[in-house]
Design an enzyme around this catalytic site. Sequence first.
Site, PDB file in Angstrom:
ATOM      1  N   GLY A 100       0.825  -1.203   0.000  1.00 26.02           N
ATOM      2  CA  GLY A 100       0.000   0.000   0.000  1.00 26.02           C
ATOM      3  C   GLY A 100       0.860   1.255   0.000  1.00 26.02           C
ATOM      4  O   GLY A 100       0.542   2.244  -0.657  1.00 26.02           O
TER       5      GLY A 100
ATOM      6  N   TRP B 191       2.202   1.653  -3.466  1.00 30.87           N
ATOM      7  CA  TRP B 191       1.183   2.183  -4.371  1.00 30.87           C
ATOM      8  C   TRP B 191       1.219   3.708  -4.398  1.00 30.87           C
ATOM      9  O   TRP B 191       0.993   4.320  -5.445  1.00 30.87           O
ATOM     10  CB  TRP B 191      -0.201   1.710  -3.914  1.00 30.87           C
ATOM     11  CG  TRP B 191      -1.339   2.268  -4.718  1.00 30.87           C
ATOM     12  CD1 TRP B 191      -1.873   1.752  -5.862  1.00 30.87           C
ATOM     13  CD2 TRP B 191      -2.092   3.465  -4.451  1.00 30.87           C
ATOM     14  NE1 TRP B 191      -2.905   2.532  -6.315  1.00 30.87           N
ATOM     15  CE2 TRP B 191      -3.058   3.597  -5.462  1.00 30.87           C
ATOM     16  CE3 TRP B 191      -2.046   4.426  -3.445  1.00 30.87           C
ATOM     17  CZ2 TRP B 191      -3.973   4.649  -5.502  1.00 30.87           C
ATOM     18  CZ3 TRP B 191      -2.941   5.481  -3.479  1.00 30.87           C
ATOM     19  CH2 TRP B 191      -3.894   5.580  -4.497  1.00 30.87           C
ATOM     20  N   HIS B 192       1.525   4.319  -3.255  1.00 30.94           N
ATOM     21  CA  HIS B 192       1.518   5.778  -3.181  1.00 30.94           C
ATOM     22  C   HIS B 192       2.701   6.408  -3.905  1.00 30.94           C
ATOM     23  O   HIS B 192       2.600   7.558  -4.338  1.00 30.94           O
ATOM     24  CB  HIS B 192       1.515   6.231  -1.723  1.00 30.94           C
ATOM     25  CG  HIS B 192       0.182   6.107  -1.061  1.00 30.94           C
ATOM     26  ND1 HIS B 192      -0.301   4.916  -0.565  1.00 30.94           N
ATOM     27  CD2 HIS B 192      -0.792   7.033  -0.809  1.00 30.94           C
ATOM     28  CE1 HIS B 192      -1.499   5.108  -0.041  1.00 30.94           C
ATOM     29  NE2 HIS B 192      -1.821   6.380  -0.169  1.00 30.94           N
ATOM     30  N   GLY B 193       3.795   5.710  -4.024  1.00 30.85           N
ATOM     31  CA  GLY B 193       4.947   6.303  -4.689  1.00 30.85           C
ATOM     32  C   GLY B 193       6.070   5.311  -4.880  1.00 30.85           C
ATOM     33  O   GLY B 193       6.249   4.384  -4.084  1.00 30.85           O
TER      34      GLY B 193
ATOM     35  N   PHE C 265      -0.558  10.346  -7.387  1.00 35.64           N
ATOM     36  CA  PHE C 265      -0.680   8.919  -7.158  1.00 35.64           C
ATOM     37  C   PHE C 265      -1.583   8.254  -8.184  1.00 35.64           C
ATOM     38  O   PHE C 265      -1.623   7.047  -8.251  1.00 35.64           O
ATOM     39  CB  PHE C 265      -1.221   8.640  -5.750  1.00 35.64           C
ATOM     40  CG  PHE C 265      -0.412   9.312  -4.668  1.00 35.64           C
ATOM     41  CD1 PHE C 265       0.974   9.269  -4.708  1.00 35.64           C
ATOM     42  CD2 PHE C 265      -1.021   9.985  -3.639  1.00 35.64           C
ATOM     43  CE1 PHE C 265       1.731   9.886  -3.730  1.00 35.64           C
ATOM     44  CE2 PHE C 265      -0.278  10.596  -2.632  1.00 35.64           C
ATOM     45  CZ  PHE C 265       1.094  10.547  -2.697  1.00 35.64           C
TER      46      PHE C 265
END
Length: 622
Positions: free
Chosen positions: A409, A412-414, A622
């Site tokens: 997770g 996923w953001h960066g 994102f």
Amino acid sequence: MTDLLTYLAQLFSFDSSHPLLFTQIHFWAFFLLVYLFFAFIATGRTLTKHRRICRNGYLFAVSLLFYYKTSGLFVLLLVFSTLLGWLLGIRMDHSVSEPRRKLLAGIGVAVNLFVLFYFKYAYFFTDIYNATFGTDLHVVNHLARWGNATFQTDRFDASIILLPVGISFYTFQNISYIVDVYKRKIAHVGNILDFGFYTSFFPQLVAGPILRADQFVPQLYKPFFLSRRHFGIAVFWILNGLVKKLILSDYIAVNFVDRIFDNPALYTPFENFSALMLYSLQVYADFSGYTDIAIGVAMLMGFYLPLNFRSPYKAKNPTDFWRRWHISLSHWLRDYLYIPLGGNRTSGWLSYTLLAAILAIAAFRLHSIAFTVVVIVIALAIAAYYIFLPNRRRTLGTNVNNMDTMLLGGLWHGASFNFITWGGLNGIGILVYKWWSKQGWITQILAVAGVTLLLLILKLAIPSPLLNMLFFASLVCFIVYTTLHFIPQTWRFTRRSWTVWFTLLTFVFISFTRLFFRSGSNLNPAEANEVAWLTASLMVGQIGSHWNLPQIPEIIATYWKPFALFAIGMAVHWLPERFKRRYRLCFSAMPLWLMGTVVVVAVFVLYQFVTADLQPFIYFQF
């Protein structure tokens, strides 16, 4: 007339320096034109097939135009993703062969992930490969090369891969549709215009919430309906989102938070600590503000987006926080990652392999002896737990699945290790809380006392700002926790004190994890790791150094406006939900003339807070 035509040409053409944002007047001019034609198409007592196709097809075209205004030719990527999901959904539903259906679903998931990895993680994985094998490979934009060769031009820069806005959101949305059709949770959408509208609905396209097919597809076939109350609530959500974004988020960012993060060493420990706390409100007001506006705009067109936030800073522990924050992503990760890994039932080789791979790559890439030792200790502890406590393997597997989910997770953001670190810290917080909640109060007090004593010994042996900070935090926890336990638990004051204490503790913990989130935001992936770790180190160094307490009132007086907005924002955030619902309904029940007056006054006030350079929404990256 010429000026009007020029303005309209600019409104519907792509300008990379001026994308359509909810906070710009250009978006509301765009939406007004879109809505006038939408009202002409959509209104009617019955929704015939012809009217439905016209309405959904129109909104699909408008959404593509909106995305073109935001991302230019990357709209072709959205079209490709839409066509792929639509075709695979039809093929899977028409196939009676289970292996063939599984193959088609696998192809859909793999292609979507490949596209996401190519645009978002090319630099990240190339950097890892170079560090591992000592090579000097460079990222090349093969699509740009292909475009230049095809059209005999040098318009496209092949030396850099740009990140399309919102790619993570619509990619996850398409994956969920493909998986749900494969599992027969929903039937495929037969008309490309209907499906295209679902995948590209412009209010939520570039920053969520992530739409699940079972939540939104049924709305495609419902007639337009907007009651007087729904209209008022929609206007309220739009104003609420604009207030959050322009007054709370942007003002706090420009006038305080950004200054500290740009050069932490120039500011005092209290200013660095305050920047972390205020950033938590900033990022919440920014992201939930976008969601509020998206909900309001969608509601005006008769569509309903899912709730994405539920007062997250009322959470009393990290697990509760992630039930309240970015709910659509949390549910997506739960249903399409955590449960397939085994959830709380079991764990397989994939769960342990993922965790081992992420930790090994991080240890190798960071070149830190201390971190490598920690990774080795974790690996040995997991192995010993698995071998010598076979009856506890299910608990171990659940914890590993939780940690995998939070690490991925974060990724996923960066595409950088600072986001993995942020995800990992949240994962550790969840695991610690799960262990803590199963212990008796004596064990809890002894655990806090033991950690405090250990940190005291370490900070005396190895002077370090980080150890100073952790020791102080642990000491405060020990004092407060012990004091509350020895006050008679029958007192209402004591029960409320527990609630306040755990809420504040969770807020401070979440805010500190965002040190790594904020430090790497809005940076080129190639430099995010180095800059993020440098910023984090400087801020920790400042916060863990000597505090000049008499200086604090002067600092608050200097920055009284950001601090006042923070206090007001948190006070409103902590209001009871029933009270918030009441004033939403009161606003929606106002006479139109009074509602219009409130809107005009609100817009005037908002204009006073608009900065010279409008801040883009944080989650656009994102």
